[in-house]
Structure formats: C-alpha cells, structure tokens
Write a protein that holds these residues in place. Structure first.
Motif, PDB file in Angstrom:
ATOM      1  N   THR A 196     -17.563  -0.967 -13.219  1.00 45.83           N
ATOM      2  CA  THR A 196     -16.104  -0.830 -12.480  1.00 45.83           C
ATOM      3  C   THR A 196     -15.063  -1.086 -13.770  1.00 45.83           C
ATOM      4  N   HIS A 197     -14.179  -0.426 -13.440  1.00 50.63           N
ATOM      5  CA  HIS A 197     -13.016  -0.585 -14.531  1.00 50.63           C
ATOM      6  C   HIS A 197     -13.194  -0.215 -16.015  1.00 50.63           C
ATOM      7  N   SER A 198     -14.035   0.675 -16.059  1.00 49.67           N
ATOM      8  CA  SER A 198     -14.475   1.241 -17.356  1.00 49.67           C
ATOM      9  C   SER A 198     -13.995   2.721 -17.706  1.00 49.67           C
ATOM     10  N   ILE A 199     -13.973   2.893 -19.082  1.00 48.53           N
ATOM     11  CA  ILE A 199     -13.472   4.369 -19.545  1.00 48.53           C
ATOM     12  C   ILE A 199     -14.227   4.869 -20.694  1.00 48.53           C
ATOM     13  N   LEU A 200     -14.648   6.170 -20.368  1.00 49.71           N
ATOM     14  CA  LEU A 200     -15.510   6.875 -21.497  1.00 49.71           C
ATOM     15  C   LEU A 200     -14.528   7.741 -22.124  1.00 49.71           C
ATOM     16  N   GLU A 201     -14.280   7.717 -23.339  1.00 49.58           N
ATOM     17  CA  GLU A 201     -13.374   8.898 -23.956  1.00 49.58           C
ATOM     18  C   GLU A 201     -14.039  10.314 -23.871  1.00 49.58           C
ATOM     19  N   ALA A 202     -13.265  11.082 -24.266  1.00 43.98           N
ATOM     20  CA  ALA A 202     -13.912  12.562 -24.163  1.00 43.98           C
ATOM     21  C   ALA A 202     -14.832  12.926 -25.227  1.00 43.98           C
ATOM     22  N   GLY A 203     -15.941  13.388 -24.727  1.00 43.78           N
ATOM     23  CA  GLY A 203     -17.018  13.847 -25.490  1.00 43.78           C
ATOM     24  C   GLY A 203     -18.026  12.642 -25.952  1.00 43.78           C
ATOM     25  N   SER A 204     -18.149  11.691 -25.009  1.00 44.51           N
ATOM     26  CA  SER A 204     -18.939  10.517 -25.200  1.00 44.51           C
ATOM     27  C   SER A 204     -20.339  10.971 -24.529  1.00 44.51           C
ATOM     28  N   SER A 214     -18.111  -3.840 -17.717  1.00 41.01           N
ATOM     29  CA  SER A 214     -16.847  -3.839 -16.728  1.00 41.01           C
ATOM     30  C   SER A 214     -15.750  -3.912 -17.829  1.00 41.01           C
ATOM     31  N   GLY A 215     -14.625  -3.172 -17.484  1.00 41.71           N
ATOM     32  CA  GLY A 215     -13.355  -3.507 -18.425  1.00 41.71           C
ATOM     33  C   GLY A 215     -13.270  -3.292 -19.863  1.00 41.71           C
ATOM     34  N   GLU A 216     -14.072  -2.215 -20.232  1.00 44.30           N
ATOM     35  CA  GLU A 216     -14.252  -1.714 -21.318  1.00 44.30           C
ATOM     36  C   GLU A 216     -14.230  -0.143 -21.751  1.00 44.30           C
ATOM     37  N   LEU A 217     -13.739   0.122 -23.129  1.00 47.40           N
ATOM     38  CA  LEU A 217     -13.337   1.485 -23.509  1.00 47.40           C
ATOM     39  C   LEU A 217     -14.596   1.823 -24.519  1.00 47.40           C
ATOM     40  N   TRP A 218     -15.317   2.728 -24.060  1.00 47.45           N
ATOM     41  CA  TRP A 218     -16.540   3.309 -25.158  1.00 47.45           C
ATOM     42  C   TRP A 218     -16.439   4.754 -25.380  1.00 47.45           C
ATOM     43  N   ALA A 219     -16.769   5.155 -26.631  1.00 44.16           N
ATOM     44  CA  ALA A 219     -16.527   6.460 -26.934  1.00 44.16           C
ATOM     45  C   ALA A 219     -17.738   6.633 -28.397  1.00 44.16           C
ATOM     46  N   ASN A 221     -20.876   9.322 -29.921  1.00 47.28           N
ATOM     47  CA  ASN A 221     -22.226   9.868 -29.675  1.00 47.28           C
ATOM     48  C   ASN A 221     -23.139   9.257 -30.640  1.00 47.28           C
ATOM     49  N   PRO A 222     -24.079   8.217 -30.101  1.00 43.99           N
ATOM     50  CA  PRO A 222     -24.028   8.079 -28.785  1.00 43.99           C
ATOM     51  C   PRO A 222     -22.891   6.994 -28.703  1.00 43.99           C
ATOM     52  N   ALA A 223     -22.445   6.623 -27.353  1.00 43.23           N
ATOM     53  CA  ALA A 223     -21.384   5.964 -26.992  1.00 43.23           C
ATOM     54  C   ALA A 223     -21.433   4.453 -27.598  1.00 43.23           C
ATOM     55  N   ARG A 224     -20.478   4.058 -28.030  1.00 46.78           N
ATOM     56  CA  ARG A 224     -20.254   2.766 -28.444  1.00 46.78           C
ATOM     57  C   ARG A 224     -18.939   2.000 -28.076  1.00 46.78           C
ATOM     58  N   PHE A 225     -19.089   0.615 -28.076  1.00 47.76           N
ATOM     59  CA  PHE A 225     -17.966  -0.194 -27.759  1.00 47.76           C
ATOM     60  C   PHE A 225     -16.798  -0.095 -28.477  1.00 47.76           C
ATOM     61  N   VAL A 226     -15.506   0.220 -27.931  1.00 41.38           N
ATOM     62  CA  VAL A 226     -14.280   0.339 -28.756  1.00 41.38           C
ATOM     63  C   VAL A 226     -13.341  -0.790 -28.472  1.00 41.38           C
ATOM     64  N   ARG A 227     -12.972  -1.182 -27.641  1.00 44.58           N
ATOM     65  CA  ARG A 227     -12.146  -2.271 -27.304  1.00 44.58           C
ATOM     66  C   ARG A 227     -12.130  -2.737 -25.755  1.00 44.58           C
ATOM     67  N   THR A 228     -11.441  -3.642 -25.384  1.00 47.28           N
ATOM     68  CA  THR A 228     -11.417  -4.174 -23.982  1.00 47.28           C
ATOM     69  C   THR A 228     -10.259  -3.574 -23.450  1.00 47.28           C
ATOM     70  N   LEU A 229     -10.379  -3.120 -22.251  1.00 47.94           N
ATOM     71  CA  LEU A 229      -9.074  -2.452 -21.293  1.00 47.94           C
ATOM     72  C   LEU A 229      -8.185  -3.618 -21.080  1.00 47.94           C
ATOM     73  N   THR A 230      -6.835  -3.234 -20.993  1.00 44.60           N
ATOM     74  CA  THR A 230      -5.796  -4.480 -20.630  1.00 44.60           C
ATOM     75  C   THR A 230      -5.744  -4.154 -19.030  1.00 44.60           C
ATOM     76  N   HIS A 231      -4.964  -5.094 -18.537  1.00 49.09           N
ATOM     77  CA  HIS A 231      -4.922  -5.284 -17.046  1.00 49.09           C
ATOM     78  C   HIS A 231      -4.152  -4.025 -16.503  1.00 49.09           C
ATOM     79  N   GLU A 232      -3.333  -3.620 -17.434  1.00 49.28           N
ATOM     80  CA  GLU A 232      -2.302  -2.438 -17.047  1.00 49.28           C
ATOM     81  C   GLU A 232      -3.186  -1.213 -16.941  1.00 49.28           C
ATOM     82  N   GLU A 233      -3.915  -1.020 -17.991  1.00 52.28           N
ATOM     83  CA  GLU A 233      -4.936  -0.081 -18.113  1.00 52.28           C
ATOM     84  C   GLU A 233      -5.855   0.386 -16.870  1.00 52.28           C
TER      85      GLU A 233
END
Length: 276
Positions: A196-204, A214-219, A221-233
């Motif tokens: 929950t509360h996760s985002i995959l970038e386009a083309g992942s 949970s709460g992370e941004l991945w992007a 091929n293969p998908a890798r950790f980018v950063r942690t999402l903020t509460h507003e996001e």
C-alpha cells in the motif's frame, strides 16, 4: 403388322374400307378400339424454342418460411463484452464502468465504482481477477493469471481499492494493495507484490516474486528503489483514483441501454419552439 401400327387411321376409316373377306372387318375394329387408349397424347408445341427452354428450367416456387416473433437474433460478428468460460461468468457491479470494447473472460470481478477503459483485456481462464472498489484499469491493459505462483502466494491477480493502473500495462498473477499507482507500460510478473501507498514509475518491470515495500517509489527494468514518498504524495494517490472514477461517470451515461440521443432531441425541440 402394318395394320396394327396405324390403329387410329384404321379405326377411323374402317367403315370406308371394303375387305374381300367380311369376316376380317369385325376383329380389326376390336383391335383398333383396344389400342386407342394406349397411344401417347402429344403436348402442343410452343410458339418459340426459347420459351420452351425457359419454362422447363424455371424451378417451382419455394414455400416462404416465416420466423417466429419470439426468436432471439444473435449477432456473432462483433466482439462480445462478457465471455463465460465453463461455469465462470464475469461479474460487473451496477455502478462500474466497462468500456464497450473491453474483453472480460472467465473469473473476473469488477467491483463497485471501478472502471475498465477501452481496449483492456482481463482474461480469467486460469485463475481469478479482481478489480477493487474505485480502482481503474486504463486503456490497452492486459491482466491475466497463472495456475500457480512461485512465491506461494495466491496466483490470482488482485487489484484492491483506489488503485490506478496506467495504460498499456501488463499484470500477471500479481497483488496490488490499496492506494497504489502503476505507471504506464509497466509489467508485473507472477507473484509480485506492491504494498500500500506505493508508486511504480512508467515503464517499470517487476520480476517474479519481487516485493515493493509500502510508501516507496520504484522505477526501472528491473524495478529498483528510488526514494521514499512524502505524506502529501501518499494522500494524492486515492484522489487520483476518485478523479478517474468521476470521469468515468461521463462515459458511463453514453453507453446506457437507451442511449442519450433523447437529450439532443429535446434540445432541438426547445430550439424550434416545439412543446416537449
């Protein structure tokens, strides 16, 4: 023999003939009367040979078959929206929007407020597919499920509530928990889990058995950790799903069984002063 071959002539002129032996006249008259019914009757010749050929080649009129008024007329030329497979029939909620050219096959469930957009294919022939409350599967997405999962998790494809699946994505036997965003052209393979509360970038591309915390941004091929999402996001994730749900309401009214042409008719009546 000559007398027998011309029975009609002989019979018609026997009273004019004079035989040297009067005893021969009586048997001859009897034979001619017996042969008269056996002579074939000739049909009158037609005025032209072409007319005779046309009359011989013209088939007799066929009996007209009238269809029953209660007969169901099926049209197999177009693509069907709902395709039952065996005992499994796709289930669509009353207020869910499914575009006219979407294919739902087998064990597919589209829950309340969900939307499946143009050209998407949800094929549940091997396992279950669920689109949760207020989630959306956008254009040209393909969702299907395998027999089993390498991670030991259920092999069904589960999309839970307030999830946005970007266009042209491929999901196979994966689980997406509530309030997630899957970017366009993403691929999620068997047994992958997006918390929950996760985002995959386009083309992942998420490999089989990979877990997105949970709460992370991945992007990538293969998908890798980018950063942690903020509460507003994380707060914006369900808002996007609700906005797409509101947009689907405008499309939903265009595909009612009775259409919306009556609205245009009412506008024309008001324009020309015709009482509605």
């Amino acid at each position: 023999m000559v007398l027998l071959s011309l029975p009609s002539q002989v019979s018609s002129h026997t009273h004019h003939l004079h035989f040297p032996n009067p005893a021969m006249a009586t048997p001859l008259a009897r034979i001619s009367k017996r042969l008269l019914p056996l002579t074939p009757r000739l049909r009158p010749l037609s005025s032209s040979p072409a007319a005779a050929i046309d009359s011989a080649s013209t088939p007799p009129p066929l009996h007209k078959i009238t269809e029953s008024p209660d007969r169901v007329k099926w049209d197999y030329r177009g693509q069907r929206l709902i395709i039952p497979l065996g005992q499994w029939l796709p289930k669509i909620a009353v207020d869910a929007y499914v575009a006219p050219n979407v294919v739902l096959a087998g064990q597919v469930t589209v829950c309340d407020g969900a939307s499946v957009w143009n050209g998407a294919v949800l094929r549940g022939d091997l396992n279950k597919i669920t689109v949760g409350f207020c989630s959306n599967v956008q254009e040209k997405c393909v969702v299907h499920a395998a027999w089993s999962s390498p991670t030991g998790l259920p092999a069904e494809a589960s999309i839970e509530r307030f999830v946005t699946i970007g266009a042209y994505s491929l999901l196979r036997s994966c689980t997406i928990e509530p309030e997630c965003i899957i970017g366009q052209h993403s691929i999620l393979m068997e047994g992958s889990l997006v918390e929950t509360h996760s985002i995959l970038e386009a083309g992942s591309v998420v490999p089989p058995g990979r877990r997105i915390p949970s709460g992370e941004l991945w992007a990538g091929n293969p998908a890798r950790f980018v950063r942690t999402l903020t509460h507003e996001e994380t707060l914006e994730i369900p808002k996007l799903a609700v906005a797409i749900n509101d947009l689907s309401g405008n499309h939903f009214s265009e595909f009612l069984p009775y259409s919306t042409v009556y609205l245009e008719v009412e506008k024309l009546k008001k324009k020309f002063g015709i009482s509605v």
